[in-house]
Design a protein around this motif. Structure first.
Motif, mmCIF file in Angstrom:
data_model
loop_
_atom_site.group_PDB
_atom_site.id
_atom_site.type_symbol
_atom_site.label_atom_id
_atom_site.label_comp_id
_atom_site.label_asym_id
_atom_site.label_seq_id
_atom_site.Cartn_x
_atom_site.Cartn_y
_atom_site.Cartn_z
ATOM 1 N N LEU A 75 0.743 -1.350 0.058
ATOM 2 C CA LEU A 75 0.033 -0.131 -0.025
ATOM 3 C C LEU A 75 0.833 1.324 -0.018
ATOM 4 O O LEU A 75 0.492 2.192 -0.930
ATOM 5 C CB LEU A 75 -1.035 0.001 1.165
ATOM 6 C CG LEU A 75 -1.775 1.318 1.541
ATOM 7 C CD1 LEU A 75 -2.647 1.367 0.413
ATOM 8 C CD2 LEU A 75 -2.468 1.121 2.792
ATOM 9 N N TRP A 80 0.495 2.795 -3.772
ATOM 10 C CA TRP A 80 -0.943 3.672 -3.561
ATOM 11 C C TRP A 80 -0.569 5.043 -4.255
ATOM 12 O O TRP A 80 -1.489 5.531 -4.976
ATOM 13 C CB TRP A 80 -1.428 3.831 -2.395
ATOM 14 C CG TRP A 80 -2.788 4.500 -2.537
ATOM 15 C CD1 TRP A 80 -2.889 5.766 -1.958
ATOM 16 C CD2 TRP A 80 -3.984 3.906 -2.541
ATOM 17 N NE1 TRP A 80 -4.322 6.243 -2.056
ATOM 18 C CE2 TRP A 80 -5.052 5.000 -2.565
ATOM 19 C CE3 TRP A 80 -4.416 2.568 -2.946
ATOM 20 C CZ2 TRP A 80 -6.204 4.845 -2.785
ATOM 21 C CZ3 TRP A 80 -5.906 2.355 -2.806
ATOM 22 C CH2 TRP A 80 -6.576 3.584 -2.876
ATOM 23 N N ASP A 83 -4.048 -0.239 7.687
ATOM 24 C CA ASP A 83 -4.121 0.392 6.594
ATOM 25 C C ASP A 83 -4.954 1.559 6.254
ATOM 26 O O ASP A 83 -5.230 2.601 5.562
ATOM 27 C CB ASP A 83 -4.328 -0.709 5.306
ATOM 28 C CG ASP A 83 -3.369 -1.724 5.261
ATOM 29 O OD1 ASP A 83 -2.350 -1.605 5.756
ATOM 30 O OD2 ASP A 83 -3.684 -2.690 4.546
ATOM 31 N N LEU A 108 -4.670 5.511 4.978
ATOM 32 C CA LEU A 108 -5.084 6.097 4.097
ATOM 33 C C LEU A 108 -5.840 7.404 4.483
ATOM 34 O O LEU A 108 -5.642 8.476 4.072
ATOM 35 C CB LEU A 108 -6.034 5.325 3.342
ATOM 36 C CG LEU A 108 -5.553 4.021 2.556
ATOM 37 C CD1 LEU A 108 -6.893 3.139 2.357
ATOM 38 C CD2 LEU A 108 -5.247 4.423 1.050
ATOM 39 N N GLY A 138 -11.862 5.472 -5.087
ATOM 40 C CA GLY A 138 -10.833 4.360 -4.931
ATOM 41 C C GLY A 138 -11.115 3.041 -4.276
ATOM 42 O O GLY A 138 -12.230 3.244 -3.814
ATOM 43 N N TYR A 153 -9.482 -0.330 -2.328
ATOM 44 C CA TYR A 153 -8.159 -1.158 -1.694
ATOM 45 C C TYR A 153 -8.615 -2.384 -1.228
ATOM 46 O O TYR A 153 -9.432 -2.363 -0.352
ATOM 47 C CB TYR A 153 -7.604 -0.224 -0.797
ATOM 48 C CG TYR A 153 -6.233 -1.099 0.106
ATOM 49 C CD1 TYR A 153 -5.370 -1.260 -0.744
ATOM 50 C CD2 TYR A 153 -6.381 -1.159 1.606
ATOM 51 C CE1 TYR A 153 -4.462 -1.912 -0.098
ATOM 52 C CE2 TYR A 153 -5.325 -1.798 1.916
ATOM 53 C CZ TYR A 153 -4.256 -2.177 1.111
ATOM 54 O OH TYR A 153 -3.326 -2.860 1.893
ATOM 55 N N GLY A 159 -7.688 1.610 -7.986
ATOM 56 C CA GLY A 159 -7.192 1.160 -6.640
ATOM 57 C C GLY A 159 -6.105 -0.048 -6.794
ATOM 58 O O GLY A 159 -5.361 -0.134 -7.772
ATOM 59 N N LEU A 160 -5.734 -0.492 -5.687
ATOM 60 C CA LEU A 160 -4.963 -1.847 -5.590
ATOM 61 C C LEU A 160 -5.571 -3.008 -5.220
ATOM 62 O O LEU A 160 -6.489 -2.972 -4.236
ATOM 63 C CB LEU A 160 -3.750 -1.468 -4.557
ATOM 64 C CG LEU A 160 -2.796 -0.423 -5.005
ATOM 65 C CD1 LEU A 160 -1.812 -0.043 -3.794
ATOM 66 C CD2 LEU A 160 -1.783 -0.625 -6.211
ATOM 67 N N SER A 167 -2.601 -3.131 -10.005
ATOM 68 C CA SER A 167 -2.997 -1.814 -9.820
ATOM 69 C C SER A 167 -4.234 -1.852 -10.932
ATOM 70 O O SER A 167 -4.428 -2.561 -11.930
ATOM 71 C CB SER A 167 -2.024 -0.708 -10.820
ATOM 72 O OG SER A 167 -2.907 0.379 -11.005
#
Length: 216
Positions: free
Chosen positions: A26, A30, A51, A55, A119, A121, A151-152, A213
């Motif tokens: 992250l 990110w 996390d 963020l 976004g 995650y 996002g991831l 990604s």
């Protein structure tokens, strides 16, 4: 996975999936997404992940969704956060500054609930679900998140026949099929078998952690 399974895991404190530090993927990847501070970020099946605090510290508004009330309570208590608790449909919503945790079933989310999410995650949601539920989850993200969301996604890939999940193996082909309408770029892949005694003991010969990604 029925809700009772996860409620019992939290009640028994069997939460090996919880990380005691912010995820390094992250922190590394990110910033490359180019998501403006102030954007709302969905974190599904969030548990009490650190996390989310990271963020929020970067200036994002976090929307966590978690089935277990114990996890939600622990998140706010462990970080000394005072929450305002309200009800939204089938969700109990806990708010503190830039973090909202919605306690309830992720599959009950509607497009209007996620309309402001630029976004997304996912470190531990997709790999927590068995096959049919993964299909539903990927369909939910594809159908309900707004266009241009980015996002991831973090997955695991191993021989599922040697050990039961969770965490479940989600091969690259399944990810690309489930997110067929998205642009997916693999940004990192690591062999982590030596860090995973449970998998070594089961005879697993390769355990690959992949980071994608993702962009709609």
């Amino acid at each position: 996975m029925e809700p009772a399974f996860w409620h019992k895991r939290w009640a028994d404190n069997q939460i090996g999936f919880h990380q005691a530090q912010v995820n390094p993927y992250l922190q590394t990847h990110w910033p490359t997404l180019g998501l403006a501070p102030g954007a709302r970020v969905l974190v599904a099946l969030c548990g009490k992940s650190l996390d989310m605090l990271w963020l929020a510290a970067q200036g994002y508004r976090v929307l966590g969704v978690e089935l277990s009330r114990r996890a939600v309570e622990d998140f706010f208590a462990e970080h000394g956060l005072l929450a305002q608790v309200t009800q939204h449909g089938g969700f109990e919503v806990w708010r503190s500054d830039e973090v909202e945790l919605w306690c309830g079933d992720v599959f009950a989310l509607r497009a209007e609930d996620l309309a402001g999410c630029a976004g997304v995650y996912d470190r531990a949601a997709l790999i927590a679900l068995p096959g049919p539920m993964r299909e539903r989850y990927m369909a939910l993200l594809s159908e309900q998140l707004p266009a241009a969301c980015r996002g991831l996604l973090v997955t695991l890939d191993y021989d599922q026949g040697l050990i039961d999940g969770p965490p479940f193996s989600v091969p690259d082909a399944e990810v690309r099929t489930g997110f067929a309408g998205w642009r997916l770029d693999e940004v990192e892949a690591r062999e982590i078998l030596d860090e995973s005694p449970k998998f070594l003991k089961a005879g697993v010969e390769s355990l690959v952690e992949r980071v994608y990604s993702v962009r709609r």
